[in-house]
Write an enzyme that holds these catalytic residues in place. Structure first.
Site, PDB file in Angstrom:
ATOM      1  N   ARG A  97      -9.966  17.591   4.371  1.00 25.77           N
ATOM      2  CA  ARG A  97     -10.559  18.766   5.017  1.00 25.77           C
ATOM      3  C   ARG A  97     -10.277  20.081   4.302  1.00 25.77           C
ATOM      4  O   ARG A  97     -10.897  21.096   4.587  1.00 25.77           O
ATOM      5  CB  ARG A  97      -9.992  18.912   6.430  1.00 25.77           C
ATOM      6  CG  ARG A  97     -10.536  17.918   7.393  1.00 25.77           C
ATOM      7  CD  ARG A  97      -9.904  18.158   8.756  1.00 25.77           C
ATOM      8  NE  ARG A  97     -10.319  17.127   9.680  1.00 25.77           N
ATOM      9  CZ  ARG A  97     -11.466  17.158  10.355  1.00 25.77           C
ATOM     10  NH1 ARG A  97     -12.284  18.174  10.216  1.00 25.77           N
ATOM     11  NH2 ARG A  97     -11.788  16.176  11.160  1.00 25.77           N
ATOM     12  N   HIS A 144       7.734  -5.997   6.383  1.00 23.54           N
ATOM     13  CA  HIS A 144       8.647  -6.158   5.243  1.00 23.54           C
ATOM     14  C   HIS A 144       9.626  -7.325   5.441  1.00 23.54           C
ATOM     15  O   HIS A 144       9.802  -8.162   4.558  1.00 23.54           O
ATOM     16  CB  HIS A 144       9.470  -4.890   5.014  1.00 23.54           C
ATOM     17  CG  HIS A 144       8.649  -3.637   4.875  1.00 23.54           C
ATOM     18  ND1 HIS A 144       7.394  -3.629   4.329  1.00 23.54           N
ATOM     19  CD2 HIS A 144       8.914  -2.342   5.195  1.00 23.54           C
ATOM     20  CE1 HIS A 144       6.919  -2.391   4.328  1.00 23.54           C
ATOM     21  NE2 HIS A 144       7.825  -1.592   4.850  1.00 23.54           N
ATOM     22  N   LYS A 177      -0.027  -0.649   6.176  1.00 24.78           N
ATOM     23  CA  LYS A 177       0.514  -0.946   7.479  1.00 24.78           C
ATOM     24  C   LYS A 177       0.693   0.357   8.260  1.00 24.78           C
ATOM     25  O   LYS A 177       0.817   1.396   7.619  1.00 24.78           O
ATOM     26  CB  LYS A 177       1.843  -1.698   7.354  1.00 24.78           C
ATOM     27  CG  LYS A 177       2.924  -0.864   6.624  1.00 24.78           C
ATOM     28  CD  LYS A 177       4.282  -1.414   6.850  1.00 24.78           C
ATOM     29  CE  LYS A 177       4.958  -0.757   8.007  1.00 24.78           C
ATOM     30  NZ  LYS A 177       5.623   0.511   7.745  1.00 24.78           N
ATOM     31  N   ASP A 210       7.739  -1.456  12.940  1.00 19.63           N
ATOM     32  CA  ASP A 210       7.660  -0.668  11.701  1.00 19.63           C
ATOM     33  C   ASP A 210       8.019  -1.504  10.475  1.00 19.63           C
ATOM     34  O   ASP A 210       7.320  -1.448   9.463  1.00 19.63           O
ATOM     35  CB  ASP A 210       8.607   0.547  11.810  1.00 19.63           C
ATOM     36  CG  ASP A 210       8.543   1.459  10.594  1.00 19.63           C
ATOM     37  OD1 ASP A 210       7.444   1.618  10.031  1.00 19.63           O
ATOM     38  OD2 ASP A 210       9.595   2.013  10.202  1.00 19.63           O
ATOM     39  N   ASP A 265       1.707  -4.118   1.710  1.00 17.10           N
ATOM     40  CA  ASP A 265       3.062  -4.159   2.234  1.00 17.10           C
ATOM     41  C   ASP A 265       3.894  -3.815   1.002  1.00 17.10           C
ATOM     42  O   ASP A 265       4.054  -4.648   0.108  1.00 17.10           O
ATOM     43  CB  ASP A 265       3.414  -5.558   2.743  1.00 17.10           C
ATOM     44  CG  ASP A 265       4.834  -5.608   3.269  1.00 17.10           C
ATOM     45  OD1 ASP A 265       5.711  -4.990   2.640  1.00 17.10           O
ATOM     46  OD2 ASP A 265       5.071  -6.245   4.299  1.00 17.10           O
ATOM     47  N   HIS A 266       4.364  -2.585   0.918  1.00 19.62           N
ATOM     48  CA  HIS A 266       4.883  -2.133  -0.384  1.00 19.62           C
ATOM     49  C   HIS A 266       6.123  -2.912  -0.816  1.00 19.62           C
ATOM     50  O   HIS A 266       6.473  -2.905  -1.989  1.00 19.62           O
ATOM     51  CB  HIS A 266       5.093  -0.617  -0.412  1.00 19.62           C
ATOM     52  CG  HIS A 266       6.334  -0.146   0.275  1.00 19.62           C
ATOM     53  ND1 HIS A 266       6.426  -0.019   1.626  1.00 19.62           N
ATOM     54  CD2 HIS A 266       7.533   0.246  -0.215  1.00 19.62           C
ATOM     55  CE1 HIS A 266       7.624   0.425   1.949  1.00 19.62           C
ATOM     56  NE2 HIS A 266       8.331   0.598   0.839  1.00 19.62           N
TER      57      HIS A 266
HETATM   58  C1  BG6 Z   1       8.096   2.036   5.501  1.00 19.55           C
HETATM   59  C2  BG6 Z   1       8.536   2.344   6.906  1.00 19.55           C
HETATM   60  O1  BG6 Z   1       7.193   0.965   5.506  1.00 19.55           O
HETATM   61  O2  BG6 Z   1       9.219   1.686   4.705  1.00 19.55           O
HETATM   62  C3  BG6 Z   1       9.600   3.427   6.915  1.00 19.55           C
HETATM   63  O3  BG6 Z   1       7.427   2.770   7.675  1.00 19.55           O
HETATM   64  C4  BG6 Z   1      10.716   3.099   5.960  1.00 19.55           C
HETATM   65  O4  BG6 Z   1      10.100   3.647   8.220  1.00 19.55           O
HETATM   66  C5  BG6 Z   1      10.161   2.731   4.590  1.00 19.55           C
HETATM   67  O5  BG6 Z   1      11.553   4.235   5.852  1.00 19.55           O
HETATM   68  C6  BG6 Z   1      11.259   2.272   3.659  1.00 19.55           C
HETATM   69  O6  BG6 Z   1      10.737   2.014   2.390  1.00 19.55           O
HETATM   70  P1  BG6 Z   1      11.714   1.845   1.146  1.00 19.55           P
HETATM   71  O7  BG6 Z   1      10.826   1.418   0.036  1.00 19.55           O
HETATM   72  O8  BG6 Z   1      12.373   3.173   0.943  1.00 19.55           O
HETATM   73  O9  BG6 Z   1      12.698   0.796   1.539  1.00 19.55           O
END
Ligand code: BG6
Length: 514
Positions: A68, A267, A175, A262, A204-205
């Site tokens: 925006r 994860h 997610k 979360d 899902d990183h």
């Molecule tokens: C995210 C969650 O998916 O992963 C967060 O929504 C969390 O709450 C984060 O802090 C942690 O990611 P990483 O890569 O720092 O372990």
């Protein structure tokens, strides 16, 4: 030796021996919705730059922001530059930046604006013509799930989701994939009514992290672990995702979500699946995902959820010499919120390999330190021989996969204490990425964005996995909601509420203190 690039600068990350270089994305663009959000600024945009800096993006690559703000292309490019300079993993290189900046565009508008989506279409067509992106476009929805439907519909009605011969369109979603099984299905119907299932990339990183991919290497590239990776030898498995930060500033997302939705639903269950699955016949997406799905489908919930689950909320207090706010006083949260900032559960897996081996999962904010690890804890050796010389219980051997921050793996075993008779004490054998490799680990988002552009799906869970994970988490959520009480308070800097310790104590076990 570092290679000289076409601009004459040397960059160790472009060493021609770096085998990752063979995976260069083809002509394409990446459109980011929600470009002013934290994720885009801190992770996605820097990852795009890092890929460019590693020579993994094609010269035609273009980055389009949609939002925006009343920004010109130049304004957006200035924002991108700021994010890159603040958050990129690799050094800032003026030449790389110049090339990337040539392909930066901004489209101003809201998700409800037909005009803006018309403008987006024109922008992409002109990128195809001017820069040769060849109709290949990935749409990254870094937006709240409630906006997925609108964005997908807009892309569809403007013909942006259609693929044709030799051109691809992909959509990337982050997610949370829903709030429970029901909403996950609805969300999936929305997305897959516009994009075919194989064009949907769910991020899902954790799956993009080097150490998480290393679970597969450790298990399946070696001979020594697999023979003992089963109920005959393993006593139990602990999967911990501890964070030392609180939830301040994220009320909009976190209130009503909590630790289980979360991070356990995604994860931690992915870590469980990779740790427990059978060897896939190949690393092709279908084979890998099928094995993970088999494990998730075999998960058995505890008979008594009150005994084998725990949840907590951090209170205010002191952490690492700093005064920190309690969860209920954090800005934006309902002061009687029942959202948990810590959750622990016991799960079992109904397979021959894992029968009788509990998997304990815990995740929390404001804990003692930031650490994510998987500890496979083995049964005790009888040790009758050494009993006379030891007044303590023998430790249990363990293989600990350290996901972060001290990436590596540890093996714990007993060893004779020097000089004593036959006293045995636990010692560790360590592998650390930092010591063993000169290459630094790419950020998870580098790997994942590159895979989206390459169209390589193995690291992206498919909808079936998402559904199976909700089937595991939903009963815990329903049980907690039925209690209608506040989660148990725990002090910042601790390892969670007492009930988490009791969860293991009643099984005769204790949590590791990483
Ligand atoms: C995210 C969650 O998916 O992963 C967060 O929504 C969390 O709450 C984060 O802090 C942690 O990611 P990483 O890569 O720092 O372990």
């Amino acid at each position: 030796m570092a290679a000289e690039d076409k601009h004459g600068s040397t960059n160790p990350l472009r060493d021609p021996r770096d085998r990752r270089l063979s995976r260069i994305a083809g002509p394409s663009s990446l459109v980011i919705f929600g470009v002013t959000g934290d994720l885009a600024r801190k992770k996605l945009i820097p990852a795009v730059y890092d890929l460019a800096n590693r020579g993994l993006l094609p010269p035609s690559f273009s980055l389009v922001g949609f939002g925006r703000r009343p920004w010109s292309n130049e304004d957006f490019a200035a924002q991108v530059k700021e994010s890159v300079q603040a958050h990129a993993r690799t050094d800032f290189d003026e030449n790389v930046w110049k090339q990337l900046a040539e392909g930066i565009r901004f489209v101003e508008g809201g998700f409800d604006s037909d005009e803006a989506f018309g403008q987006l279409k024109e922008t992409l067509e002109s990128l195809d013509a001017e820069r040769g992106t060849r109709g290949n476009h990935a749409f990254y929805l870094s937006v709240p799930p409630k906006s997925f439907e609108q964005v997908c519909q807009q892309l569809s009605s403007h013909g942006l989701a259609e693929t044709s011969e030799g051109k691809w369109r992909r959509v990337v979603i982050e997610k949370p994939f829903g709030h429970d099984l029901q909403s996950a299905r609805e969300l999936n119907n929305v997305v897959e009514s516009v994009f075919p299932a194989d064009s949907v990339f769910r991020i899902d990183h954790y799956l993009g992290k080097e150490t998480v991919q290393n679970i597969l290497a450790l298990r399946f590239a070696n001979q020594m672990f697999e023979p003992i990776w089963n109920a005959n030898f393993v006593d139990h498995v602990q999967i911990t995702m501890a964070e030392d930060i609180g939830i301040g500033g994220r009320a909009g997302y976190y209130d009503g979500v909590g630790a289980a939705r979360d991070v356990i639903q995604n994860h931690l269950l992915q870590l469980l699946a990779l740790t427990a699955m059978e060897e896939p016949i190949s690393f092709d997406a279908d084979h890998l995902r099928a094995e993970k799905e088999k494990v998730l489908a075999a998960v058995r919930l505890p008979a008594d959820l009150s005994k084998h689950s725990a949840r907590g909320q951090y209170t205010g207090g002191w952490q690492g010499g700093e005064k920190v706010t309690g969860f209920l006083e954090e800005e934006g949260f309902n002061p009687d919120s029942t959202t948990e900032t810590f959750a622990a559960v016991r799960l079992d897996i109904n397979t021959r390999r894992w029968a009788g081996v509990p998997f304990y999962l815990r995740a929390g904010k404001r804990l003692g330190r930031r650490v994510t690890e998987i500890a496979v804890v083995f049964k005790r050796a009888p040790n009758l021989l050494f009993r006379d010389h030891n007044d303590h219980d023998f430790g249990q051997n363990a293989v600990v996969i350290r996901v972060q921050p001290d990436e590596g793996a540890t093996i714990r075993f007993g060893s004779k204490v020097p000089g004593t008779q036959m006293e045995v004490r636990d010692v560790s054998m360590d592998f650390g990425y930092g010591h063993s490799f000169t290459e630094s680990s790419p950020e998870a988002y580098e790997r994942l964005i590159l895979d989206v552009l390459l169209g390589e799906p193995p690291l992206f869970p498919r909808h079936q996995e998402v559904e199976l994970s909700w089937k595991i988490v939903d009963p815990f959520e329903e049980y907690w909601a039925s209690l209608d009480t506040q989660p148990e308070p725990y002090a910042p800097g601790s390892w969670g509420p007492d009930s988490a310790d009791e969860l293991l104590a009643q099984d005769g076990r204790t949590w590791r203190r990483p």
